[in-house]
Design a protein around this motif. Structure first.
Motif, short mmCIF file in Angstrom:
data_model
loop_
_atom_site.label_atom_id
_atom_site.label_comp_id
_atom_site.label_asym_id
_atom_site.label_seq_id
_atom_site.Cartn_x
_atom_site.Cartn_y
_atom_site.Cartn_z
N THR A 276 0.85 -1.19 0.00
CA THR A 276 0.00 0.00 0.00
C THR A 276 0.89 1.24 0.00
OG1 THR A 276 -0.06 -0.02 2.41
CG2 THR A 276 -1.88 -1.09 1.29
N ASN A 277 0.35 2.34 -0.51
CA ASN A 277 1.03 3.63 -0.36
C ASN A 277 -0.05 4.71 -0.37
OD1 ASN A 277 0.31 4.14 -3.02
ND2 ASN A 277 2.26 3.39 -3.82
N TRP A 278 0.35 5.95 -0.61
CA TRP A 278 -0.63 7.03 -0.49
C TRP A 278 -1.45 7.23 -1.77
CZ3 TRP A 278 4.60 7.33 -0.22
CH2 TRP A 278 5.24 7.93 -1.29
N VAL A 279 -1.14 6.49 -2.83
CA VAL A 279 -1.92 6.65 -4.08
C VAL A 279 -3.15 5.72 -3.99
CG1 VAL A 279 -1.87 6.49 -6.59
CG2 VAL A 279 0.20 7.16 -5.33
N LYS A 280 -4.35 6.30 -4.11
CA LYS A 280 -5.58 5.51 -3.89
C LYS A 280 -6.51 5.69 -5.08
CE LYS A 280 -4.33 5.35 0.61
NZ LYS A 280 -3.75 4.17 1.22
N GLU A 281 -6.19 5.00 -6.16
CA GLU A 281 -6.98 5.13 -7.38
C GLU A 281 -8.43 4.73 -7.16
OE1 GLU A 281 -5.15 3.06 -10.67
OE2 GLU A 281 -6.69 3.84 -12.04
N TYR A 282 -8.64 3.75 -6.27
CA TYR A 282 -10.01 3.25 -6.05
C TYR A 282 -10.96 4.35 -5.57
CZ TYR A 282 -8.14 2.70 -1.25
OH TYR A 282 -7.54 2.91 -0.05
N LEU A 283 -10.41 5.45 -5.05
CA LEU A 283 -11.30 6.52 -4.58
C LEU A 283 -12.00 7.22 -5.76
CD1 LEU A 283 -9.06 8.00 -1.74
CD2 LEU A 283 -11.15 6.62 -1.47
N ASP A 284 -11.38 7.13 -6.96
CA ASP A 284 -12.03 7.65 -8.17
C ASP A 284 -12.85 6.58 -8.86
OD1 ASP A 284 -11.45 10.38 -8.56
OD2 ASP A 284 -9.38 9.91 -9.14
N THR A 285 -12.32 5.35 -8.88
CA THR A 285 -12.95 4.33 -9.73
C THR A 285 -14.17 3.66 -9.09
OG1 THR A 285 -11.40 2.67 -8.93
CG2 THR A 285 -10.79 3.81 -10.96
N ALA A 286 -14.14 3.44 -7.79
CA ALA A 286 -15.26 2.73 -7.15
C ALA A 286 -16.55 3.52 -7.37
CB ALA A 286 -15.00 2.56 -5.66
N PRO A 287 -17.63 2.84 -7.77
CA PRO A 287 -18.87 3.58 -8.02
C PRO A 287 -19.44 4.25 -6.77
CG PRO A 287 -19.18 1.20 -8.32
CD PRO A 287 -17.72 1.42 -8.13
N GLN B 24 -19.99 -8.41 1.25
CA GLN B 24 -19.53 -9.72 0.80
C GLN B 24 -20.71 -10.56 0.29
OE1 GLN B 24 -16.59 -10.73 0.42
NE2 GLN B 24 -16.86 -12.93 0.14
N ASN B 25 -21.81 -10.45 0.98
CA ASN B 25 -23.00 -11.24 0.65
C ASN B 25 -23.55 -10.95 -0.74
OD1 ASN B 25 -25.20 -13.05 1.34
ND2 ASN B 25 -26.47 -11.20 1.51
N VAL B 26 -23.33 -9.72 -1.26
CA VAL B 26 -23.88 -9.39 -2.58
C VAL B 26 -22.81 -9.51 -3.69
CG1 VAL B 26 -25.76 -7.94 -1.76
CG2 VAL B 26 -23.53 -6.88 -2.24
N GLY B 27 -21.64 -10.01 -3.33
CA GLY B 27 -20.60 -10.24 -4.34
C GLY B 27 -19.84 -8.99 -4.73
N LEU B 28 -19.87 -7.98 -3.88
CA LEU B 28 -19.07 -6.78 -4.14
C LEU B 28 -17.83 -6.83 -3.25
CD1 LEU B 28 -21.92 -4.13 -4.34
CD2 LEU B 28 -20.64 -5.14 -6.25
N VAL B 29 -16.91 -5.89 -3.49
CA VAL B 29 -15.69 -5.85 -2.66
C VAL B 29 -15.49 -4.45 -2.09
CG1 VAL B 29 -14.50 -7.69 -3.92
CG2 VAL B 29 -14.20 -5.28 -4.62
N THR B 30 -14.62 -4.41 -1.09
CA THR B 30 -14.23 -3.14 -0.49
C THR B 30 -12.88 -3.32 0.18
OG1 THR B 30 -14.94 -1.34 0.98
CG2 THR B 30 -15.36 -3.57 1.76
N VAL B 31 -12.34 -2.24 0.69
CA VAL B 31 -11.18 -2.32 1.57
C VAL B 31 -11.48 -1.41 2.76
CG1 VAL B 31 -9.94 -0.60 0.13
CG2 VAL B 31 -8.69 -1.87 1.86
N THR B 32 -11.30 -1.98 3.95
CA THR B 32 -11.52 -1.19 5.17
C THR B 32 -10.43 -0.13 5.23
OG1 THR B 32 -12.23 -3.22 6.24
CG2 THR B 32 -11.65 -1.39 7.70
N THR B 33 -10.80 1.14 5.19
CA THR B 33 -9.74 2.16 5.30
C THR B 33 -10.06 3.14 6.42
OG1 THR B 33 -10.61 3.79 3.75
CG2 THR B 33 -9.25 2.04 2.82
N LEU C 150 -15.22 3.15 3.17
CA LEU C 150 -15.27 1.92 2.38
C LEU C 150 -15.59 2.23 0.93
CD1 LEU C 150 -17.45 -0.34 4.79
CD2 LEU C 150 -14.96 -0.29 4.61
N PRO C 151 -14.63 2.02 0.01
CA PRO C 151 -14.98 2.12 -1.41
C PRO C 151 -15.69 0.82 -1.79
CG PRO C 151 -12.67 1.53 -1.15
CD PRO C 151 -13.23 1.63 0.23
N VAL C 152 -16.79 0.92 -2.51
CA VAL C 152 -17.56 -0.31 -2.81
C VAL C 152 -17.76 -0.47 -4.31
CG1 VAL C 152 -19.72 -1.56 -2.38
CG2 VAL C 152 -18.77 -0.10 -0.60
N GLY C 153 -17.52 -1.67 -4.82
CA GLY C 153 -17.75 -1.95 -6.24
C GLY C 153 -17.34 -3.37 -6.56
N TYR C 154 -17.19 -3.64 -7.86
CA TYR C 154 -16.67 -4.94 -8.30
C TYR C 154 -15.15 -4.86 -8.35
CZ TYR C 154 -21.45 -5.77 -9.95
OH TYR C 154 -22.81 -5.92 -10.03
#
Ligand SMILES: Cc1cc2nc3c(=O)[nH]c(=O)nc-3n(C[C@H](O)[C@H](O)[C@H](O)COP(=O)(O)O)c2cc1C
Length: 296
Positions: free
Chosen positions: A185-196, A236-245, A270-274
């Motif tokens: 991990t580092n300080w670049v967090k692309e998922y903050l833009d990409t996660a719906p 998890q139950n709906v088949g999506l993913v996240t990362v606890t931040t 929590l960013p949430v998406g596929y």
């Protein structure tokens, strides 16, 4: 009689000495508890992972003396109603417990999230599930801020990346940064833009009665953390993913950006998406049952 009249001043003197001893020992114990509080504070100061914004006397009573914080009469007379649960045959219980474990055992923190849209109704329902969490004195001290607006997501990313770069270089210290190396991990967090969706979970350190009096939120951090656990399971139950931040020291700026009131402190994001097609996760192993359970 003569003996008694001689003893009376002696007894009085003994009682006086005893009172002085008791008072002095009380003073000493007060001083030592003040010292131990001081030591605790010193210890806390050296814990970089404790977010500045979370050092907020979380469990204080809302008003100094707590007098104005008593529940309304209507709440006090709350009706109690019969309650039953669905009972499963034992075999079915075993199967259900196994299936639930297997579902949760597939959960991983995923840091590569695709921009594929997710139905809003799913997000509503997983937050409904989180809102079923138990809470201290049923205060429900949580606010789930769902961000789907791309511009706001990008502003969140800018704040977090700016603070995280400082965290990695200055605040976290060498040991912590080294412990994280295996996660890449580092300080670049692309998922903050990409996660719906980004879900920012705020704990309310106190609430407000309808007439604006402050309301004590007992154990608010534990309550909101349990709600977050339920939310992770629901994702998890709906088949999506996240990362606890837990973006260190970003709370105040994110609170202002999202126009949340001062009684709310950011606990988790929590960013949430596929997962994205090329997503990877570190090959971590979990402790077996015998290492996490003690039966007495
Ligand atoms: C309280 C808490 C804070 C965390 N903070 C971060 C974080 O800020 N950034 C991050 O990438 N992962 C964070 N994680 C995720 C952990 O790194 C992850 O849960 C751990 O490596 C185990 O991996 P798994 O979730 O895939 O089982 C956090 C997890 C917890 C429980």
């Amino acid at each position: 009689m003569a003996i008694f009249s001689f003893l009376t001043p002696v007894l009085a003197a003994v009682i006086c000495v005893l009172i002085v001893i008791i008072l002095q020992s009380r003073k000493k114990s007060k001083a030592s508890s003040a010292q131990s509080n001081k030591n605790n504070n010193i210890k806390q100061e050296s814990r970089p992972w404790v977010d500045e914004d979370l050092q907020d006397n979380t469990d204080i009573v809302a008003d100094e003396d707590g007098k104005d914080d008593w529940q309304d009469e209507e709440e006090e007379n709350l009706q109690h109603v019969p309650f039953t649960v669905v009972r499963y045959p034992e075999m079915e219980m075993v199967n259900r417990s196994k299936e639930f474990f297997e579902l949760l055992n597939q959960r991983r923190s995923v840091r590569f999230i695709s921009n594929e849209p997710v139905p809003r109704e799913v997000i509503n329902n997983i937050i409904r599930a989180a809102g079923t969490s138990p809470s201290g004195a049923h205060t429900e001290p949580w606010t789930f801020v769902v961000v789907e607006d791309p511009e706001t997501k990008h502003k969140i990313r800018e704040i977090i990346e700016e603070e995280e770069e400082i965290n990695y270089h200055k605040r976290m210290g060498e040991k912590w940064v080294n412990d994280l190396r295996k996660l890449r991990t580092n300080w670049v967090k692309e998922y903050l833009d990409t996660a719906p969706f980004l879900i920012l979970i705020f704990k309310q350190v106190y609430g407000l009665h309808s007439d604006n009096r402050k309301k004590t939120h007992y154990y608010n951090e534990i309550s909101v953390s349990i709600a977050c656990g339920i939310l992770l399971a629901a994702i998890q139950n709906v088949g999506l993913v996240t990362v606890t931040t837990t973006p260190l020291n970003c709370g105040p700026r994110l609170r202002v950006l999202l126009e949340r009131p001062v009684n709310e402190k950011l606990l988790m994001l929590l960013p949430v998406g596929y997962p994205s097609k090329d997503a990877t996760v570190p090959d971590l192993k979990r402790k077996p049952l015998e290492d996490i359970m003690v039966v007495v």
